[in-house]
Structures are given as structure tokens and as C-alpha cells.
Design an enzyme around this catalytic site. Structure first.
Site, PDB file in Angstrom:
ATOM      1  N   TYR A 235       6.712  10.113   4.855  1.00  7.52           N
ATOM      2  CA  TYR A 235       6.693   8.936   3.977  1.00  7.52           C
ATOM      3  C   TYR A 235       7.125   9.328   2.566  1.00  7.52           C
ATOM      4  CZ  TYR A 235       4.831   5.404   0.856  1.00  7.52           C
ATOM      5  OH  TYR A 235       4.702   4.466  -0.131  1.00  7.52           O
TER       6      TYR A 235
ATOM      7  N   ASP B  96       8.620   1.090   4.562  1.00  3.77           N
ATOM      8  CA  ASP B  96       8.459   2.430   4.010  1.00  3.77           C
ATOM      9  C   ASP B  96       9.816   3.130   4.057  1.00  3.77           C
ATOM     10  OD1 ASP B  96       5.781   2.050   3.608  1.00  3.77           O
ATOM     11  OD2 ASP B  96       5.144   3.152   5.398  1.00  3.77           O
TER      12      ASP B  96
ATOM     13  N   ASP C  73       0.874  -1.165   0.000  1.00  2.00           N
ATOM     14  CA  ASP C  73       0.000   0.000   0.000  1.00  2.00           C
ATOM     15  C   ASP C  73       0.913   1.217   0.000  1.00  2.00           C
ATOM     16  OD1 ASP C  73      -1.847   1.975   0.334  1.00  2.00           O
ATOM     17  OD2 ASP C  73      -2.592   1.292   2.263  1.00  2.00           O
TER      18      ASP C  73
ATOM     19  N   TRP D 121       5.438  -4.001   7.806  1.00  2.00           N
ATOM     20  CA  TRP D 121       4.396  -5.012   7.796  1.00  2.00           C
ATOM     21  C   TRP D 121       4.847  -6.130   6.872  1.00  2.00           C
ATOM     22  CZ3 TRP D 121       4.051  -0.664   4.873  1.00  2.00           C
ATOM     23  CH2 TRP D 121       3.655  -0.774   3.553  1.00  2.00           C
TER      24      TRP D 121
ATOM     25  N   THR E 122       7.859   2.809  -0.814  1.00  2.00           N
ATOM     26  CA  THR E 122       7.927   1.522  -0.126  1.00  2.00           C
ATOM     27  C   THR E 122       8.761   0.525  -0.915  1.00  2.00           C
ATOM     28  OG1 THR E 122       5.709   1.921   0.764  1.00  2.00           O
ATOM     29  CG2 THR E 122       6.516  -0.328   0.876  1.00  2.00           C
TER      30      THR E 122
ATOM     31  N   ASN F  35      -1.541  -2.624   6.581  1.00  2.00           N
ATOM     32  CA  ASN F  35      -0.673  -1.797   5.746  1.00  2.00           C
ATOM     33  C   ASN F  35      -1.077  -0.329   5.653  1.00  2.00           C
ATOM     34  OD1 ASN F  35      -2.870  -1.906   4.030  1.00  2.00           O
ATOM     35  ND2 ASN F  35      -1.841  -3.068   2.437  1.00  2.00           N
ATOM     36  N   ASP F  36      -2.113   0.118   6.361  1.00  2.00           N
ATOM     37  CA  ASP F  36      -2.558   1.512   6.260  1.00  2.00           C
ATOM     38  C   ASP F  36      -1.987   2.406   7.357  1.00  2.00           C
ATOM     39  OD1 ASP F  36      -4.052   1.019   4.026  1.00  2.00           O
ATOM     40  OD2 ASP F  36      -5.877   0.596   5.128  1.00  2.00           O
TER      41      ASP F  36
ATOM     42  N   TRP G  50       4.346   3.788   8.718  1.00  2.00           N
ATOM     43  CA  TRP G  50       5.383   2.968   9.331  1.00  2.00           C
ATOM     44  C   TRP G  50       6.662   3.758   9.585  1.00  2.00           C
ATOM     45  CZ3 TRP G  50       4.163  -1.507  11.449  1.00  2.00           C
ATOM     46  CH2 TRP G  50       2.968  -2.087  11.066  1.00  2.00           C
TER      47      TRP G  50
END
Length: 171
Positions: A159, A117, A73, A98, A162, A146-147, A150
Site C-alpha cells: 500500500y 488504494d 482511511d 470501497w 489512496t 475501509n480497513d 485493497w
């Protein structure tokens, strides 16, 4: 057997002379409380960095349809100046991540994939945004959801993109 008894008695007497009951109770209490708090400490999942040199030979790592991205994600680092397994220059991998289980269509085996991330730069707009949720669990199952941002464990919480690191075969 007598030697063992004498040794134990001498050790106990020496400890009794040098340490009091309060000292013993304080140290034991600190050990019990510290052991109980240990699971609350942040955890580091950078173990996947060992796979950073794995070459991509089994698909297009710049497409959301690539098999390793089954639970991803976010934006693809492979389209933002990084690679499938390495963050772009100027960003750093999140300390937490994750994990998803993805099937490689080339060998029909399931693999554990760690999604890290990359943090510290603005969101990468050059990349397609992929939203795959195979095997995703509700938000209260942190390692399977995954939301979440991270980057929360890093100094820089912004962010960027990923990466998808192979952890190993799923059994």
C-alpha cells in the site's frame, strides 16, 4: 406453421445425429456450474478512471477535511506526488475499492466516491493519515469497509496512498 415445424424437426434430428446425450448433459452441466461460479471471480472497478481529468476547484485536496475524503482511511495521494484522482508515478490503482457517499458542501448534493488504494510502493510518509468512517459498515460487508488492504487484487500488494474518484450522484 408447417415450415417452422419442419425446420425444428430437421434441426433436432441433425443435432441428435452429431451430438449424444452425454455431450449435451456435459455442456449443460458446465454452463450451470460456470454460471454459479461467475460471482466469485475478481471484479474490476477501474471505471472511475474516466474522472481522472476532473480538476479540483472546490476545496483543499491535501487536507483530510476535504469533502471527498469523508470515508477515506489512508494516506492522501495528493500529498505524495499524485493527485486527487491519479496515483503517483511508480504505483498503480487497486483493482478493487470501497465506495462512500459524501456530501459536497458547495452544492449540498451527495456523491458516490470510489476510494482506490495505490499499490506498488512503500507507504507515503509525506502525507497526513486520514481516518474518516462516515457510513462505514462492518468488515463482512467488503465493498463498504475501509480497513482492508485493497491492493490484494494487484500483483504488488504494498500500500502507498489512496485516491478519491467521483463515480456519480447518489440517489
Amino acid at each position: 406453421m408447417e415450415r417452422l415445424d419442419r425446420f425444428a424437426e430437421r434441426s433436432a434430428r441433425t443435432m441428435a445425429k452429431t451430438n449424444g446425450r452425454r455431450s449435451f448433459l456435459a455442456k449443460t452441466g458446465a454452463l450451470v456450474v460456470g454460471g454459479g461460479l461467475l460471482p466469485l471471480l475478481p471484479f474490476d472497478r477501474t471505471f472511475g478512471q474516466a474522472h481522472a481529468a476532473t480538476p479540483v476547484t472546490d476545496g483543499d485536496a491535501v487536507s483530510c477535511e476535504y469533502w471527498r475524503y469523508c470515508a477515506l482511511d489512508g494516506n492522501l495521494c495528493s500529498a505524495c506526488g499524485g493527485s486527487l484522482t491519479q496515483c503517483p508515478p511508480g504505483s498503480e490503482a487497486s483493482k478493487v475499492s470501497w465506495v462512500g457517499t459524501c456530501r459536497n458542501p458547495n452544492d449540498n448534493k451527495d456523491y458516490l466516491v470510489s476510494y482506490n488504494d495505490c499499490c506498488g510502493k512503500p507507504i507515503c510518509d509525506n502525507s497526513p493519515f486520514c481516518l474518516k468512517s462516515v457510513g462505514e459498515r462492518p468488515g463482512y460487508r467488503m465493498g463498504l469497509h475501509n480497513d482492508i488492504n485493497w491492493c490484494m487484487a494487484n500483483a504488488s500488494k504494498g500500500y502507498h496512498c489512496t485516491v478519491a474518484l467521483l463515480v456519480g450522484l447518489a440517489e
